[in-house]
Design an enzyme around this catalytic site. Structure first.
Site, mmCIF file in Angstrom:
data_model
loop_
_atom_site.group_PDB
_atom_site.id
_atom_site.type_symbol
_atom_site.label_atom_id
_atom_site.label_comp_id
_atom_site.label_asym_id
_atom_site.label_seq_id
_atom_site.Cartn_x
_atom_site.Cartn_y
_atom_site.Cartn_z
ATOM 1 N N HIS A 1 -9.265 1.223 5.541
ATOM 2 C CA HIS A 1 -7.929 1.392 6.120
ATOM 3 C C HIS A 1 -8.020 2.299 7.347
ATOM 4 C CE1 HIS A 1 -3.759 2.518 6.656
ATOM 5 N NE2 HIS A 1 -3.467 1.417 6.008
ATOM 6 N N GLY B 1 3.129 -1.055 4.246
ATOM 7 C CA GLY B 1 3.130 0.362 3.926
ATOM 8 C C GLY B 1 4.530 0.832 3.598
ATOM 9 N N GLY B 2 5.197 1.417 4.576
ATOM 10 C CA GLY B 2 6.508 2.036 4.379
ATOM 11 C C GLY B 2 7.506 1.179 3.600
ATOM 12 N N GLU C 1 -4.716 -4.795 10.862
ATOM 13 C CA GLU C 1 -3.676 -3.785 11.027
ATOM 14 C C GLU C 1 -3.895 -3.045 12.339
ATOM 15 O OE1 GLU C 1 -2.020 -2.692 6.814
ATOM 16 O OE2 GLU C 1 -3.549 -1.268 7.400
ATOM 17 N N SER D 1 4.159 -2.146 10.205
ATOM 18 C CA SER D 1 5.617 -2.233 10.317
ATOM 19 C C SER D 1 6.173 -3.597 9.915
ATOM 20 C CB SER D 1 6.070 -1.839 11.730
ATOM 21 O OG SER D 1 5.667 -0.505 12.013
ATOM 22 N N GLU E 1 -6.310 4.675 8.294
ATOM 23 C CA GLU E 1 -6.167 6.114 8.020
ATOM 24 C C GLU E 1 -7.475 6.688 7.490
ATOM 25 O OE1 GLU E 1 -2.631 5.516 5.702
ATOM 26 O OE2 GLU E 1 -1.654 4.886 7.548
ATOM 27 N N ASN F 1 0.871 -1.176 0.000
ATOM 28 C CA ASN F 1 0.000 0.000 0.000
ATOM 29 C C ASN F 1 0.908 1.227 0.000
ATOM 30 O OD1 ASN F 1 -1.746 2.088 0.543
ATOM 31 N ND2 ASN F 1 -2.296 1.388 2.617
ATOM 32 N N TRP F 2 0.953 1.891 -1.130
ATOM 33 C CA TRP F 2 1.893 3.008 -1.271
ATOM 34 C C TRP F 2 1.393 4.292 -0.622
ATOM 35 C CZ3 TRP F 2 3.791 2.672 -7.099
ATOM 36 C CH2 TRP F 2 4.434 1.439 -7.288
ATOM 37 N N LYS F 3 0.151 4.298 -0.176
ATOM 38 C CA LYS F 3 -0.423 5.493 0.467
ATOM 39 C C LYS F 3 -0.195 6.719 -0.431
ATOM 40 C CE LYS F 3 0.021 3.155 4.848
ATOM 41 N NZ LYS F 3 0.217 3.203 6.282
ATOM 42 N N GLY G 1 3.220 2.350 10.767
ATOM 43 C CA GLY G 1 4.160 3.451 10.568
ATOM 44 C C GLY G 1 4.922 3.848 11.820
HETATM 45 P P1 13P Z 1 3.466 0.392 7.650
HETATM 46 O O1 13P Z 1 3.964 -0.884 7.000
HETATM 47 O O2 13P Z 1 4.169 1.602 7.153
HETATM 48 O O3 13P Z 1 3.415 0.272 9.127
HETATM 49 O O4 13P Z 1 1.937 0.562 7.138
HETATM 50 C C1 13P Z 1 1.049 -0.480 7.249
HETATM 51 C C2 13P Z 1 -0.189 -0.118 6.528
HETATM 52 O O5 13P Z 1 -0.928 0.755 6.945
HETATM 53 C C3 13P Z 1 -0.470 -0.811 5.261
HETATM 54 O O6 13P Z 1 -1.772 -0.556 4.834
#
Ligand code: 13P
Length: 250
Positions: A95, A234-235, A167, A213, A97, A10-12, A173
């Site tokens: 998600h 994510g990251g 999650e 993470s 967020e 997920n590149w956000k 993050g």
């Molecule tokens: P991180 O891997 O950056 O913690 O993010 C997880 C995430 O929200 C994937 O959707």
């Protein structure tokens, strides 16, 4: 167990089109002999670019959200019809967020889930508790309620097109990962909820990803757990040299 590991990035809100193209090309090359199921979800603006590069490969094209309506006066929203047109195959919904920063509630997320399924998309439904909820001993009940709401009105035959991503909000993050044991316990609990709703066969088949993470250093221990069937990253999905070792974990 017949479930296939499913690793998704997920590149956000990252990557211009040229940056997205560069990363996608590295992933296509790096994953061409990959053994698991793969997806990348770039921002809307890079979907067309990334879609052209992953077409015909073993990497699915995902969107990070979709509107709850097909079309109309919804400034700033993107509809499932538009995503279909771009060749999107999967949509991440609910998600944390979206839930916490943009105040999406369970009813809205459920509406999106049903609309996406109606148009033949695979849905990755995200659930997870906040730190405060975990500390009050409410992790299970929070995830259960998000699953119950998310799946409301979803018939059993649509389940093949739904993936759940657990999650924990406090692990996203932050560099803090749930221990494999803690994550597996929630995954097992979610699987039990699916069993109650749809039967033991459905519970056994549903793919539950872990997100929060995930890194090359912790992916193997997480994936070794019985109820963890993949990762939503994510990251670490923003660089090929971090995502490839995750996606190709042995
Ligand atoms: P991180 O891997 O950056 O913690 O993010 C997880 C995430 O929200 C994937 O959707």
């Amino acid at each position: 167990m017949s479930r296939q590991y499913y690793i998704a990035g997920n590149w956000k809100m990252h990557k211009t089109r040229s940056e997205a193209a560069e990363l996608t090309k590295s992933l296509v090359e790096g994953l061409k002999d990959g053994k698991h199921k793969y997806l990348i979800a770039p921002p809307f603006t890079a979907l067309e670019t990334v879609g052209a590069i992953v077409r015909g490969t073993n990497i699915r094209l995902g969107a990070q959200d979709a509107a709850a309506e097909e079309q109309g006066a919804h400034t700033g929203e993107v509809s499932v019809l538009m995503l279909k047109d771009l060749g999107v195959q999967s949509i991440i919904l609910g998600h944390s967020e979206r839930r916490h920063t943009y105040k999406e509630d369970d009813a809205l997320i459920n509406k999106k889930v049903k609309l996406a399924l109606k148009y033949g998309f695979e849905v990755i439904l995200c659930v997870g508790e906040t730190l405060e909820e975990r500390e009050c001993g409410q992790a299970e009940v929070v995830c259960e309620n998000q699953v119950l709401w998310g799946f409301a009105g979803v018939p059993k035959d649509a389940l093949a097109n739904i993936v759940i991503a657990y999650e924990p909000v406090w692990a996203i993050g932050t560099g803090k990962t749930a221990t494999p044991e803690d994550a597996d316990a929630i995954h097992a609990y979610i699987r039990k909820v699916i069993g109650r709703l749809y039967g033991a066969d459905a519970a056994d088949r549903i793919v539950i990803q872990y997100g929060g993470s995930v890194k090359p250093e912790n992916v193997t221990q997480l994936m070794a757990k019985e109820n963890i069937d993949g990762a939503l990253v994510g990251g670490a999905s923003l660089k090929a040299d971090a995502f490839l070792p995750i996606a190709k974990f042995a």
